[in-house]
Scaffold this motif. Structure first.
Motif, PDB file in Angstrom:
ATOM      1  N   ARG A   1     -28.745  -3.357  20.934  1.00  0.00           N
ATOM      2  CA  ARG A   1     -29.992  -2.932  20.290  1.00  0.00           C
ATOM      3  C   ARG A   1     -30.320  -3.830  19.108  1.00  0.00           C
ATOM      4  NH1 ARG A   1     -28.167   2.519  16.987  1.00  0.00           N
ATOM      5  NH2 ARG A   1     -26.966   1.437  15.380  1.00  0.00           N
TER       6      ARG A   1
ATOM      7  N   ASP B   1     -34.132  -1.475  14.321  1.00  0.00           N
ATOM      8  CA  ASP B   1     -34.783  -0.354  15.008  1.00  0.00           C
ATOM      9  C   ASP B   1     -33.733   0.456  15.774  1.00  0.00           C
ATOM     10  OD1 ASP B   1     -36.632   1.345  16.104  1.00  0.00           O
ATOM     11  OD2 ASP B   1     -37.454  -0.117  17.503  1.00  0.00           O
TER      12      ASP B   1
ATOM     13  N   GLY C   1     -34.832   2.651  18.523  1.00  0.00           N
ATOM     14  CA  GLY C   1     -35.670   1.988  19.523  1.00  0.00           C
ATOM     15  C   GLY C   1     -34.938   1.778  20.839  1.00  0.00           C
TER      16      GLY C   1
END
Length: 56
Positions: free
Chosen positions: A30, A34, A37
């Motif tokens: 990731r 974020d 996200g």
């Protein structure tokens, strides 16, 4: 099982950081900016292939 997110050692101070973790045979990646996200998920063979192509 190791589910702790780890930041790439190649991450710079510009905020462009990638984090990865291992969960039950799956590697997740990731954007550290974020954390809620989207996450990319790879099985073991796919992760190996992905890494091999990054070094080319």
């Amino acid at each position: 099982m190791d589910s702790q997110w780890r930041k790439s050692t190649r991450s710079g101070s510009n905020g462009a950081c990638v984090e990865a973790r291992y969960i039950v045979g799956t590697i997740e990646v990731r954007d550290s900016k974020d954390p809620s996200g989207p996450t990319l998920r790879f099985d073991g063979p796919a992760w190996s292939t992905f890494l091999a192509h990054l070094t080319r």
